[in-house]
Every structure is written in structure tokens, then in C-alpha cells.
Design a protein around this motif. Structure first.
Motif, short mmCIF file in Angstrom:
data_model
loop_
_atom_site.label_atom_id
_atom_site.label_comp_id
_atom_site.label_asym_id
_atom_site.label_seq_id
_atom_site.Cartn_x
_atom_site.Cartn_y
_atom_site.Cartn_z
N LYS A 196 0.85 -1.19 0.00
CA LYS A 196 0.00 0.00 0.00
C LYS A 196 0.88 1.24 0.00
CE LYS A 196 -3.65 -2.49 2.30
NZ LYS A 196 -4.11 -2.95 3.61
N ASN A 197 0.42 2.26 -0.71
CA ASN A 197 1.13 3.54 -0.76
C ASN A 197 2.38 3.48 -1.67
OD1 ASN A 197 1.13 6.27 0.15
ND2 ASN A 197 2.91 5.80 1.42
N SER A 198 2.50 2.39 -2.43
CA SER A 198 3.69 2.25 -3.29
C SER A 198 3.52 3.03 -4.59
CB SER A 198 3.91 0.78 -3.62
OG SER A 198 2.79 0.28 -4.34
N PHE A 199 4.61 3.17 -5.32
CA PHE A 199 4.55 3.70 -6.69
C PHE A 199 5.53 2.94 -7.56
CE2 PHE A 199 5.62 6.29 -10.31
CZ PHE A 199 4.39 6.73 -10.73
N HIS A 200 5.02 2.32 -8.62
CA HIS A 200 5.89 1.56 -9.52
C HIS A 200 5.73 1.96 -10.97
CE1 HIS A 200 7.13 -1.01 -6.21
NE2 HIS A 200 5.87 -1.20 -5.90
N GLY A 201 4.89 2.95 -11.26
CA GLY A 201 4.73 3.39 -12.64
C GLY A 201 3.27 3.44 -13.03
N ARG A 202 3.00 3.86 -14.26
CA ARG A 202 1.63 4.14 -14.67
C ARG A 202 1.16 3.38 -15.91
NH1 ARG A 202 -0.35 9.36 -12.99
NH2 ARG A 202 1.10 10.53 -11.72
N SER A 203 1.95 2.43 -16.41
CA SER A 203 1.43 1.54 -17.45
C SER A 203 0.45 0.60 -16.76
CB SER A 203 2.57 0.74 -18.07
OG SER A 203 3.16 -0.10 -17.09
N LEU A 204 -0.38 -0.09 -17.52
CA LEU A 204 -1.41 -0.90 -16.87
C LEU A 204 -0.80 -2.01 -16.02
CD1 LEU A 204 -4.10 -0.87 -19.66
CD2 LEU A 204 -4.26 0.17 -17.41
N GLY A 205 0.35 -2.53 -16.43
CA GLY A 205 1.02 -3.55 -15.62
C GLY A 205 1.58 -2.97 -14.33
N SER A 206 2.40 -1.93 -14.47
CA SER A 206 3.03 -1.35 -13.28
C SER A 206 1.99 -0.70 -12.37
CB SER A 206 4.11 -0.34 -13.69
OG SER A 206 3.57 0.71 -14.43
N LEU A 207 0.90 -0.22 -12.98
CA LEU A 207 -0.19 0.38 -12.20
C LEU A 207 -0.89 -0.66 -11.32
CD1 LEU A 207 -1.34 3.25 -12.00
CD2 LEU A 207 -2.83 2.73 -13.92
#
Ligand SMILES: *Cc1c(COP(=O)(O)O)cnc(C)c1O
Length: 378
Positions: A116-127
Motif C-alpha cells: 500500500k502507498n507504493s509507486f511503480h509506474g503508470r502503465s497498466l502492468g506497473s499500475l
């Protein structure tokens, strides 16, 4: 497209820790292109490498070898605990590669744990592993195979861990989420669980890697070696590059499984190699430690005289200043002081200056930030 809320300023030039607008007005830059300009703006090593390489070879695709990509791959493998690397063009793609490895590692329908609260990117996979509503909402993100656990809460992972888990992906220090360092015991615990259940441990070091913590790789600062390391941001010193490093266990993608047209082209590879040589070279990381300690000490002094500051967190030159309440328009107030800062999470100011920031520039930052805080209404 209208996807950014930009500060109302246009920059035309940069040098070291400073940016200049069209009128030549000088701004102290503690954003560094969001932890990208590891050596500051237009470092001579970077400019010279771009110039030289651009006259030799810029792009050839991955149908062929280039000396520059070979050298970069060799260097990354030499200085890490890993044996292979895939090159892409951004952090998101570095994560995407890690996720494809995870998907292939175990049978279809196996799970990936993220926090929770993570960020890994905004493509549908990383999202799908970026566990924050504000990024996912409205895009029908497929989260069927993803489990969200609580960051720094090993019990929340233990309670659902099983042999159907293919991978755990974690930022050693949550960046966009508000500069929240993982606890050593938590990260070590994830390593043990991933071993016990034959899952891959993926560290997203896109923001906290490349010297930010005072070690070249953040995982070294935590004493935990992951199976997969995702790198980007600082790696290209301002040019776009992503890299996914794997150990033998995670080296499972084979011919045809993945690819990238631009990934690791000679131009960006030649620059990334120089960035690594500089950051991992003599005395550089010691100077990051020294600057980091100095900045932290000055911030702690500031905190004593300022009731807007709740807490100061982070590691190395990746620090978060948590304010007592949401600081309204603090970025534009800082801009009035010719200071560039960026927020992270709900109420945290993020400091990610160039890694070669000087003591004088830290003093200047404190001065400007103090002025900014005096004008803040919280
Ligand atoms: C910035 C960031 C990403 C995404 O990188 P892009 O280059 O913007 O695609 C992924 N993970 C972390 C931890 C980041 O900080």
C-alpha cells in the motif's frame, strides 16, 4: 495533453544545482528532475560524452551489439550481485520487465505482492502493483493477481504468503508515497519469505538507487540482496534509460519473450556508463554521506525552531520533511524564494538534490526554505 500541473515557469538553462529562466533568474534546484540529475545539470562528463558519442553512433536497435551497451551491461553486473540485465527507457518499463519475469516464474494465476502507498509506474502492468487509488481509479486496472500488504508490516505479508506467490515487489524507500524508508527487519523478512516460498524478491530502486542512499545500490544500504533490481531515474544522468538486473534464479526470459527498440542504445549507454563510473568512483559516495549528514543536521536544527515540521525521514540524499498539515502552495512559495522543491505523499516535502550538492548549496537551501516556511499558512 493536460496531464501535468506545472509550476508557471519556463527554464532555459541549467548548471550544477541551479536552473535559470529566460530572464537569467537563478533557482536552486532540490528536485533535480525528480531524482534524475544525479550529477546536477549539464555536468561536463555528461555533455562531453553525449557530444563525443553522438558523432560516433547513436542508435542501431537491439538486432546488433554495440560496444557501449556491452560495456554498460558488464559494469552493472560487476558492481552488483546480479548476472544479467535488460535495458529499457524508463522506470515503468524496468518494472514491467520485472513483472513479466514474475509472471513467467510461476504458473498462470500466481500472485504478486506489492505494498500500500507504493509507486511503480503508470502503465497498466506497473499500475496494477501501484497500490494507490489516486493513480488506479478510472482505468479498470486488472488487480486479480495482485495482493496489497502493509508496508513495514511483515505480519501482513506472512498472513497471506503461500506457494502461489511468484514475487514480492517493494521500494526499499517509498518515494512518491512520501519518503518512507523500509525497516531493515521488514526487508530482511521479505527476503526470508521469498526464499521459503520460492518467490522472487523485486526491489524497485528507480528513485532510491544510483547512489541516493549513500551506497550505489539501495539494497546494499539495507543488507538485503533482491533477485531483481529495477533502475532508472538517476542512471542516465538525464537521458532516458531503465534497467532490470537479475540474478541466475530470475534470469528466465528467453528469446522472443521481451524487447525494446531503443533500450540501451549506444548514446544513452555511453552516458549511463560514465554516470556509474562517477557515482561509484573514488570518494563520491563518501561525499554523499557527508552531504546527507550535513543536510539532516541542518534540517533537525530548523525543525526545533519551526512548528510546521512534524518529522524528517529518509536516507542519504533522499529526505522527506513531513509538515504538520497539508502545506498549501508551498512549492509556489518556494519558487518566490528561487527554490525548487517537490512534494511527495500527502504532506511531505521531498528533497532529492543532485548527489554532488555542496555544503554551501545546502546552507542556501536552508536559508531559502526557512524564508518559505515563514510565509506558509498551514
Ligand atoms: C519514478 C518511479 C517509477 C516510474 O519511472 P518512470 O521513469 O516515470 O516511468 C517507478 N518506480 C519508482 C519507485 C519511481 O520513483
Amino acid at each position: 495533453m493536460n496531464v501535468y500541473k506545472r509550476q508557471n515557469i519556463t527554464f532555459s538553462r541549467g548548471k550544477g544545482s541551479y536552473l535559470y529562466d529566460k530572464q537569467g533568474k537563478k533557482y536552486l534546484d532540490f528536485v533535480a528532475g525528480i531524482a534524475v540529475n544525479a550529477l546536477g545539470h549539464c555536468h561536463p562528463i555528461i555533455s562531453e560524452t553525449i557530444n563525443k558519442q553522438s558523432e560516433k553512433l547513436i542508435h542501431i536497435s537491439n538486432l546488433y551489439y554495440s560496444e557501449e551497451q556491452n560495456k554498460l551491461a558488464k559494469l552493472l553486473v560487476e558492481i552488483s550481485d546480479h548476472s544479467s540485465v535488460f535495458f529499457s527507457n524508463s522506470g515503468t518499463e524496468a518494472v514491467e520487465c520485472g513483472l513479466k519475469i514474475a509472471k513467467k516464474y510461476k504458473a498462470e494465476g500466481s500472485k504478486i505482492i506489492s505494498f500500500k502507498n507504493s509507486f511503480h509506474g503508470r502503465s497498466l502492468g506497473s499500475l496494477s502493483v501501484t497500490a494507490q487509488d489516486k493513480y488506479q481509479e478510472g482505468f479498470g486496472v486488472d488487480t486479480r493477481d495482485v495482493i496489497y500488504c502493509d508496508f513495514n508490516n511483515l505480519e501482513s505479508v506472512k498472513s497471506i504468503m503461500g506457494h502461489d506467490v511468484a514475487a514480492i515487489i517493494v521500494e526499499p524507500i517509498q518515494g512518491e508515497g512520501g519518503i518512507i524508508p523500509g525497516e531493515n527487519e521488514f526487508l530482511k523478512g521479505l527476503k526470508d519469505l521469498s526464499n521459503e516460498y520460492d518467490a522472487l524478491l523485486i526491489f524497485d530502486e528507480i528513485q532510491c538507487g544510483i547512489g541516493r542512499t549513500g551506497d550505489f545500490f539501495a539494497y546494499k544500504s539495507f543488507g538485503v540482496i533482491p533477485d531483481v533490481v529495477c533502475l532508472a531515474k538517476g542512471l542516465g544522468g538525464g537521458l532516458p534509460i531503465g534497467a532490470t538486473l537479475v540474478n541466475k534464479r530470475a534470469d528466465i526470459l528467453s528469446y522472443g519473450d521481451h524487447g525494446s527498440t531503443f533500450g540501451g542504445n549506444p548514446l544513452v549507454a555511453s552516458v549511463a556508463k560514465e554516470v556509474i563510473k562517477k557515482v561509484n568512483g573514488p570518494k563520491f559516495l563518501e561525499s554523499v554521506h557527508t552531504s546527507a549528514k550535513y543536510l539532516m543536521d541542518q534540517l533537525q536544527i530548523l525543525k526545533k525552531s519551526c512548528n510546521h515540521i512534524n518529522e524528517i525521514r529518509g536516507k542519504g540524499l533522499m529526505l522527506g520533511i513531513e509538515m504538520t498539515t497539508c502545506p498549501i502552495n508551498i512549492m509556489s512559495l518556494a519558487l518566490d524564494q528561487q527554490l525548487l522543491i517537490v512534494a511527495a505523499g500527502k504532506n511531505t516535502i521531498r528533497l532529492v538534490p543532485p548527489l554532488n550538492v555542496s555544503e554551501y548549496e545546502i546552507d542556501l537551501f536552508i536559508e531559502k526554505f526557512k524564508e518559505t516556511l515563514m510565509k506558509v499558512e498551514v
